[in-house]
Scaffold this active site. Structure first.
Site, PDB file in Angstrom:
ATOM      1  N   THR A  25       0.851  -1.191   0.000  1.00 51.34           N
ATOM      2  CA  THR A  25       0.000   0.000   0.000  1.00 51.34           C
ATOM      3  C   THR A  25       0.886   1.240   0.000  1.00 51.34           C
ATOM      4  O   THR A  25       2.074   1.159  -0.322  1.00 51.34           O
ATOM      5  CB  THR A  25      -0.987  -0.047   1.185  1.00 51.34           C
ATOM      6  OG1 THR A  25      -1.946   1.011   1.040  1.00 51.34           O
ATOM      7  CG2 THR A  25      -0.289   0.094   2.524  1.00 51.34           C
ATOM      8  N   ASN A  26       0.341   2.398   0.328  1.00 52.94           N
ATOM      9  CA  ASN A  26       1.140   3.625   0.387  1.00 52.94           C
ATOM     10  C   ASN A  26       0.678   4.462   1.575  1.00 52.94           C
ATOM     11  O   ASN A  26      -0.215   4.056   2.309  1.00 52.94           O
ATOM     12  CB  ASN A  26       1.020   4.386  -0.937  1.00 52.94           C
ATOM     13  CG  ASN A  26      -0.422   4.701  -1.251  1.00 52.94           C
ATOM     14  OD1 ASN A  26      -1.080   5.440  -0.527  1.00 52.94           O
ATOM     15  ND2 ASN A  26      -0.942   4.093  -2.319  1.00 52.94           N
ATOM     16  N   ARG A  27       1.276   5.635   1.741  1.00 54.71           N
ATOM     17  CA  ARG A  27       1.048   6.408   2.962  1.00 54.71           C
ATOM     18  C   ARG A  27      -0.161   7.330   2.908  1.00 54.71           C
ATOM     19  O   ARG A  27      -0.333   8.180   3.757  1.00 54.71           O
ATOM     20  CB  ARG A  27       2.310   7.199   3.303  1.00 54.71           C
ATOM     21  CG  ARG A  27       3.428   6.275   3.777  1.00 54.71           C
ATOM     22  CD  ARG A  27       4.745   6.973   3.838  1.00 54.71           C
ATOM     23  NE  ARG A  27       4.697   8.148   4.702  1.00 54.71           N
ATOM     24  CZ  ARG A  27       5.681   9.028   4.802  1.00 54.71           C
ATOM     25  NH1 ARG A  27       6.775   8.855   4.101  1.00 54.71           N
ATOM     26  NH2 ARG A  27       5.553  10.069   5.587  1.00 54.71           N
TER      27      ARG A  27
END
Ligand code: CTP
Length: 212
Positions: free
Chosen positions: A13-15
């Site tokens: 995923t990402n932030r």
């Protein structure tokens, strides 16, 4: 964000926190729009008056967008879509081993570009997360993705980007206008985006006869 599963317990995923997209949904609903919010996993509450559709992966998000895009008049793509996903997700937990492990990733579809290709007279807004050459890259995305407006931010700038309550963006409009904004709350940025949407829509609509 989107989440791309590797096995039943791990994912890529990402932030992204979702705050920017939720702020836009909330501001649009407050202005009286009928809002459908297609969202990846976040910890945020559904804004009042908004219909929420939960998805997990980019592929799920693509299907949800394809289903609902036709009934929209304005589409705003604020999601931080994972550009790649595991090519072979495992149905069972990957076991620890002594050897090196190489992950094979395959590209996800570009949900915005795909939807905007046949956008008709819908007004489409995209975002651009950049670390360098912000204006140049944003203007490229504006054209390449067939959008009317790109909200560009330098994700490395202090007070901008992921998981913050503030953002520093420039709005690049198809009619050539660049609108750099100071550091603002994401709520305020959402309002400015919608002001620009309203400006672009009014310019596109035929002038109404004056009522005397
Ligand atoms: N976007 C999308 N589907 C993807 C990737 C991005 O719909 N698979 C949308 C984002 O929601 C955003 C815009 O495209 O509105 C630009 O996203 P960004 O991450 O800045 O650009 P990319 O197209 O992924 O290009 P790059 O990562 O190379 O800068």
């Amino acid at each position: 964000p989107t989440c791309e599963d590797l096995d039943p317990v791990r994912y890529i995923t990402n932030r992204s926190s979702g705050k920017m997209g939720y702020a836009v949904a909330e501001a649009a609903a407050r202005r009286g729009a009928r809002v459908i919010l297609i969202t990846g996993p976040t910890a945020l509450e559904t804004p009042a008056g908004v219909e929420r559709v939960d998805v997990r992966s980019a592929e799920d998000m693509r299907r949800a967008v394809q289903e609902r895009f036709p009934q929209s008049s304005i589409a705003i793509f604020a999601a931080a879509v994972a550009d790649y996903r595991p090519a072979e997700p495992h149905t069972q937990k990957l076991k620890r081993g002594k050897d090196e492990l190489t992950l094979h990733l395959e590209p996800n579809p570009d949900i915005l570009a795909e939807a905007a290709r046949n956008k008709g007279d819908r007004l489409v807004v995209g975002f651009a997360a950049e670390t360098d050459h912000v204006a140049e890259n944003a203007r490229k995305k504006l054209a390449a993705k067939n959008t009317d407006l790109i909200v560009a931010n330098d994700v490395t700038a202090e007070g901008a980007g992921f998981d913050m309550d503030t953002n520093i963006v420039t709005l690049f409009a198809r009619d050539g206008r660049d609108l750099p904004l100071p550091k603002l709350s994401k709520r305020e940025v959402a309002e400015r985006i919608l002001d620009e949407v309203v400006r672009l829509r009014s310019a596109a609509l035929p002038a109404r006869p004056a009522v005397v």
